[in-house]
Design a protein around this motif. Structure first.
Motif, PDB file in Angstrom:
ATOM      1  N   ASP A 291       0.836  -1.206   0.000  1.00 32.25           N
ATOM      2  CA  ASP A 291       0.000   0.000   0.000  1.00 32.25           C
ATOM      3  C   ASP A 291       0.871   1.257   0.000  1.00 32.25           C
ATOM      4  OD1 ASP A 291      -2.226  -1.628   0.122  1.00 32.25           O
ATOM      5  OD2 ASP A 291      -2.393  -1.517   2.306  1.00 32.25           O
ATOM      6  N   ILE A 292       1.965   1.190   0.725  1.00 34.54           N
ATOM      7  CA  ILE A 292       2.876   2.344   0.787  1.00 34.54           C
ATOM      8  C   ILE A 292       3.548   2.572  -0.560  1.00 34.54           C
ATOM      9  CG2 ILE A 292       5.053   3.192   1.784  1.00 34.54           C
ATOM     10  CD1 ILE A 292       4.225   1.743   4.398  1.00 34.54           C
ATOM     11  N   ARG A 293       4.035   1.491  -1.168  1.00 28.87           N
ATOM     12  CA  ARG A 293       4.862   1.640  -2.377  1.00 28.87           C
ATOM     13  C   ARG A 293       4.069   1.614  -3.673  1.00 28.87           C
ATOM     14  NH1 ARG A 293       8.819  -2.467   0.204  1.00 28.87           N
ATOM     15  NH2 ARG A 293       7.581  -3.936  -1.039  1.00 28.87           N
ATOM     16  N   LYS A 294       2.774   1.368  -3.626  1.00 28.37           N
ATOM     17  CA  LYS A 294       1.995   1.299  -4.855  1.00 28.37           C
ATOM     18  C   LYS A 294       2.126   2.603  -5.646  1.00 28.37           C
ATOM     19  CE  LYS A 294      -2.625   1.099  -6.712  1.00 28.37           C
ATOM     20  NZ  LYS A 294      -4.034   1.376  -6.451  1.00 28.37           N
ATOM     21  N   SER A 295       2.426   2.492  -6.936  1.00 28.42           N
ATOM     22  CA  SER A 295       2.537   3.620  -7.880  1.00 28.42           C
ATOM     23  C   SER A 295       3.783   4.480  -7.675  1.00 28.42           C
ATOM     24  CB  SER A 295       1.291   4.512  -7.827  1.00 28.42           C
ATOM     25  OG  SER A 295       0.126   3.764  -8.058  1.00 28.42           O
ATOM     26  N   ILE A 296       4.737   4.005  -6.869  1.00 24.49           N
ATOM     27  CA  ILE A 296       5.947   4.794  -6.657  1.00 24.49           C
ATOM     28  C   ILE A 296       6.798   4.832  -7.928  1.00 24.49           C
ATOM     29  CG2 ILE A 296       7.388   2.869  -5.815  1.00 24.49           C
ATOM     30  CD1 ILE A 296       8.591   4.851  -3.775  1.00 24.49           C
ATOM     31  N   VAL A 297       7.377   5.992  -8.206  1.00 20.29           N
ATOM     32  CA  VAL A 297       8.380   6.145  -9.268  1.00 20.29           C
ATOM     33  C   VAL A 297       9.576   6.798  -8.588  1.00 20.29           C
ATOM     34  CG1 VAL A 297       8.932   7.128 -11.515  1.00 20.29           C
ATOM     35  CG2 VAL A 297       6.575   6.470 -11.005  1.00 20.29           C
ATOM     36  N   SER A 298      10.703   6.107  -8.570  1.00 19.65           N
ATOM     37  CA  SER A 298      11.803   6.583  -7.744  1.00 19.65           C
ATOM     38  C   SER A 298      13.159   6.234  -8.330  1.00 19.65           C
ATOM     39  CB  SER A 298      11.683   5.976  -6.343  1.00 19.65           C
ATOM     40  OG  SER A 298      11.674   4.568  -6.439  1.00 19.65           O
ATOM     41  N   ALA A 299      14.179   6.872  -7.768  1.00 18.03           N
ATOM     42  CA  ALA A 299      15.554   6.598  -8.193  1.00 18.03           C
ATOM     43  C   ALA A 299      16.461   6.680  -6.974  1.00 18.03           C
ATOM     44  CB  ALA A 299      15.998   7.592  -9.255  1.00 18.03           C
ATOM     45  N   VAL A 300      17.457   5.799  -6.915  1.00 14.34           N
ATOM     46  CA  VAL A 300      18.429   5.825  -5.829  1.00 14.34           C
ATOM     47  C   VAL A 300      19.811   5.562  -6.410  1.00 14.34           C
ATOM     48  CG1 VAL A 300      17.984   3.365  -5.318  1.00 14.34           C
ATOM     49  CG2 VAL A 300      19.116   4.811  -3.600  1.00 14.34           C
ATOM     50  N   SER A 301      20.762   6.346  -5.967  1.00 18.88           N
ATOM     51  CA  SER A 301      22.153   6.184  -6.410  1.00 18.88           C
ATOM     52  C   SER A 301      23.062   6.189  -5.192  1.00 18.88           C
ATOM     53  CB  SER A 301      22.536   7.330  -7.353  1.00 18.88           C
ATOM     54  OG  SER A 301      23.915   7.288  -7.652  1.00 18.88           O
ATOM     55  N   ILE A 302      23.944   5.191  -5.105  1.00 15.23           N
ATOM     56  CA  ILE A 302      24.911   5.159  -4.013  1.00 15.23           C
ATOM     57  C   ILE A 302      26.314   4.945  -4.579  1.00 15.23           C
ATOM     58  CG2 ILE A 302      23.238   4.277  -2.340  1.00 15.23           C
ATOM     59  CD1 ILE A 302      24.665   1.538  -2.549  1.00 15.23           C
ATOM     60  N   LYS A 303      27.304   5.294  -3.768  1.00 14.85           N
ATOM     61  CA  LYS A 303      28.701   5.063  -4.138  1.00 14.85           C
ATOM     62  C   LYS A 303      29.316   4.138  -3.102  1.00 14.85           C
ATOM     63  CE  LYS A 303      29.311   9.270  -6.789  1.00 14.85           C
ATOM     64  NZ  LYS A 303      30.039  10.553  -6.945  1.00 14.85           N
ATOM     65  N   VAL A 304      29.929   3.076  -3.604  1.00 12.83           N
ATOM     66  CA  VAL A 304      30.455   2.010  -2.753  1.00 12.83           C
ATOM     67  C   VAL A 304      31.933   1.797  -3.061  1.00 12.83           C
ATOM     68  CG1 VAL A 304      30.226  -0.453  -2.186  1.00 12.83           C
ATOM     69  CG2 VAL A 304      28.194   0.882  -2.722  1.00 12.83           C
ATOM     70  N   MET A 305      32.703   1.527  -2.026  1.00 11.04           N
ATOM     71  CA  MET A 305      34.112   1.190  -2.231  1.00 11.04           C
ATOM     72  C   MET A 305      34.214  -0.229  -2.793  1.00 11.04           C
ATOM     73  SD  MET A 305      36.556   3.417  -1.124  1.00 11.04           S
ATOM     74  CE  MET A 305      37.854   2.564  -0.250  1.00 11.04           C
ATOM     75  N   GLU A 306      34.855  -0.370  -3.966  1.00 12.64           N
ATOM     76  CA  GLU A 306      35.097  -1.673  -4.588  1.00 12.64           C
ATOM     77  C   GLU A 306      33.845  -2.556  -4.574  1.00 12.64           C
ATOM     78  OE1 GLU A 306      38.573  -3.426  -2.894  1.00 12.64           O
ATOM     79  OE2 GLU A 306      39.861  -1.737  -3.421  1.00 12.64           O
ATOM     80  N   PRO A 307      32.802  -2.137  -5.304  1.00 10.83           N
ATOM     81  CA  PRO A 307      31.546  -2.904  -5.308  1.00 10.83           C
ATOM     82  C   PRO A 307      31.706  -4.289  -5.921  1.00 10.83           C
ATOM     83  CG  PRO A 307      31.544  -1.282  -7.066  1.00 10.83           C
ATOM     84  CD  PRO A 307      32.763  -1.000  -6.237  1.00 10.83           C
ATOM     85  N   ILE A 308      30.891  -5.210  -5.443  1.00  9.60           N
ATOM     86  CA  ILE A 308      30.851  -6.567  -5.999  1.00  9.60           C
ATOM     87  C   ILE A 308      29.527  -6.722  -6.758  1.00  9.60           C
ATOM     88  CG2 ILE A 308      30.799  -9.035  -5.480  1.00  9.60           C
ATOM     89  CD1 ILE A 308      32.306  -8.308  -2.848  1.00  9.60           C
ATOM     90  N   PHE A 309      29.631  -7.001  -8.050  1.00 10.79           N
ATOM     91  CA  PHE A 309      28.442  -7.198  -8.859  1.00 10.79           C
ATOM     92  C   PHE A 309      28.270  -8.694  -9.138  1.00 10.79           C
ATOM     93  CE2 PHE A 309      29.769  -2.850  -9.806  1.00 10.79           C
ATOM     94  CZ  PHE A 309      28.577  -2.166  -9.674  1.00 10.79           C
TER      95      PHE A 309
END
Length: 626
Positions: A291-309
């Protein structure tokens, strides 16, 4: 009894770096493709080169990047520090060589494994790198990774920086072409994530001042937003949030160190959890997450030391820690949202009230639908065992560690004959088939209730696993495979309407396609050509002698499984379904599915006329040949 195979020292082979990349390109760039999909290899090649230029900007050097693509030739020029001149050849042709192993120079870089430009080099029929710095210049040219020319200039007036030119090798990438729409989206993401950076693409300027806020502004029109975009920034994190009036499900755009993680990962999961926790705490009510997240349009960006994908193409973050002495990704994002989003809602009462009303509406709708959803889910569970609509495949999009996950495809077909041909000729590892029974319901203007009431829509939603968001989407490509006649066109329109009405982000993210199937088969006793257009048919006739046989395919059911495998294998042709960036989804639906306005009638007549004229012309020519 099986004969024992000899296994000696002669069986052990060592490939050099370029041979390995060319033999196993999927390990380095994901899938190959022809450019019809945004994650096809030719775009990954461009991204790998661009990432190096972006890292220069991040390190404070070079505010402009120039990109030029003419036919198959790609040029990327930055004005950064330039590759150290003595290492120009090594950096693009020696594995595990690069400046990004030195974390003091590139603390939060995208490319950390020293593979990127080597893969571009090995997979290009022409590759040239030029570095200029300190009044000097060094350039090197390669052919399929083999050095063919190197030039050192002791004195050079060229501005410092790096220029890379390459042509993807047609031996690897067959019949490919770049689509500007995909490149523009990639470049926009780069400038959204790097405010102050200018990218010039074939003379067009891309620039952003407000980062992820600009990304959402570009994705969702102001009149379709529930309230103004919430834009939050902190050290190593940036967030933008709004809610849509025009869609039901959740839409996320997540990034790590400038890399668009289209598969999500630990940061996106933490972000979704943090939104729920913060909003529950703010309103002091234990609302349902959906109910909280319904219809959400969002973006998030983070910076990580030596990320593992989780894959070489870096589409899903696997790291659980931010690196160094920083906390876990989950704790970092949760603490940031608890402070920043909570403060924003306290300061912006109108937004807080609109959000509260939205949650209560979603809660009411969910409760109204609860009975029918339960019935639909029970029906789906029962039919998943017996249902013949879905012939599933073995690998799915969430299997990011399995080769071929990006090729996962669901064909939506109409009728038993068409689905039978595809089912018999498909790749059972990566290709699934969903068979419709006749024309689907026109869902224009209907509520989400119909998705659960209509058995086919409910089973399709369950097959794709997209009820709440795309996070668990099971197939990377959803392909509408219908006949190229009036009925087939109508079915395409009805399926597209279903996705536009209830899951528009599926189209926005480039997952929906139309399968091209040949209109003609032209052959003589020695050769056979499958032709997708009138031009191809004419060219085929020129290559054949005597009186060739011309067959006009009226429907998919007419094409035998043995022939069909030619059209859904390596040479598959797909037309991506794309949204008009100047029109809202309600406007698009109204035009195509609303009342028969003169504009709509003229559009249909004009497009059908081309098909009818072509059929009549071919009939005449076949009669002449006979």
């Amino acid at each position: 009894m099986a004969q024992e195979t000899k296994y000696t020292e002669d069986n052990i082979k060592s490939l050099d770096w370029k041979e390995h990349i060319r033999m196993r390109p999927g390990m380095y760039i994901g899938k190959l493709g022809d450019g019809s999909s945004a994650d096809d290899g030719i775009y990954i090649l461009l991204k790998e080169v661009l990432d190096n230029s972006i890292d220069e900007f991040v390190m404070g050097s070079g505010k402009t990047i120039e990109v030029s693509i003419q036919s198959s030739k790609v040029i990327v020029r930055d004005y950064g520090r330039g590759i150290p001149l003595g290492k120009v050849v090594d950096v693009v042709s020696k594995m595990n060589t690069g400046g990004k192993y030195d974390t003091n120079a590139f603390k939060k870089s995208v490319g950390l494994n020293g593979v990127g430009t080597k893969a571009v080099n090995a997979l290009s029929s022409y590759f040239r790198v030029e570095s200029s710095r300190d009044g000097k210049s060094v350039s090197a040219e390669f052919d399929q990774g083999n050095l063919v020319n190197k030039e050192d200039l002791e004195q050079s007036s060229r501005r410092r920086g790096t220029k890379v030119t390459f042509i993807p090798d047609e031996v690897i990438f067959k019949k490919y072409s770049y689509r500007n729409e995909y490149i523009e989206k990639m470049l926009k993401n780069y400038v959204y994530l790097n405010p102050g950076l200018t990218i010039m693409f074939n003379g067009e300027k891309f620039y952003s001042e407000e980062g992820l806020k600009d990304l959402l502004s570009d994705r969702i029109r102001e009149e379709d937003r529930l309230f103004p975009i919430i834009h939050l920034r902190g050290n190593d994190i940036e967030v933008a949030i709004t809610f849509s009036k025009a869609q039901y499900s959740e839409e996320y755009h997540s990034f790590v160190n400038g890399q668009n993680t289209t598969q999500g990962g630990t940061h996106q999961t933490a972000f979704r959890e943090a939104i729920v926790k913060t909003i529950r705490d703010f309103y002091k009510k234990n609302f349902e997450p959906s109910d909280i997240r319904k219809s959400i349009v969002s973006a998030v960006s983070i910076k990580v030391m030596e990320p593992i994908f989780e894959s070489q193409t870096k589409t899903k973050l696997g790291s659980t820690d931010m690196g160094g002495d920083l906390p876990t990704v989950r704790t970092f994002i949760s603490d940031f949202m608890k402070q920043k989003l909570d403060n924003y809602l306290h300061k912006n009462n109108e937004t807080a009230e609109q959000l509260h009303r939205k949650i209560l509406r979603a809660e009411k709708e969910r409760k109204d639908l609860s009975g029918i959803r339960k019935l639909a889910k029970d029906r789906a569970k029962k039919s998943s065992v017996h249902n013949k609509k879905l012939r599933d495949c073995r690998i799915h999009l969430e299997d990011t560690k399995k080769e071929g996950y990006l090729e996962t495809t669901l064909f939506i077909t109409e009728g038993d004959s068409a689905s039978g041909s595809i089912t018999k000729s498909r790749d059972v590892n990566t290709q699934a088939v969903f068979s419709l029974k006749g024309k689907p319901l026109n869902s224009y203007g209907l509520s989400k209730k119909i998705v659960y009431e209509n058995e086919e829509f409910n089973l399709l939603q369950a097959a794709l696993n997209i009820e709440d968001s795309l996070e668990d989407l099971r197939y990377n490509n959803i392909v509408i495979a219908t006949d190229a006649d009036v009925d087939g066109m109508h079915i395409r329109l009805l399926i597209i309407t279903f996705f536009l009405q209830f899951f528009p982000e599926l189209i926005k993210e480039g997952h929906l396609y139309i399968l091209q199937t040949p209109l003609f088969r032209v052959r003589d006793k020695k050769e056979t050509f499958y032709c997708y257009s009138e031009t191809e048919r004419r060219e085929a006739l020129k290559k054949l002698r005597g009186k060739p046989e011309i067959t006009r395919f009226k429907g998919l059911g007419e094409i035998s499984p043995d022939e069909f495998k030619n059209f859904i294998g390596d040479d598959i042709r797909l037309d991506p379904v794309m949204l008009d960036k100047y029109k809202s989804i309600p406007e698009i639906l109204e035009f195509y599915m609303g009342k028969n306005t003169p504009d709509r009638q003229n559009f249909i007549i004009d497009n059908l006329k081309v098909e009818i004229d072509l059929v009549e012309e071919v009939k005449e020519e076949i009669n002449e040949v006979k």
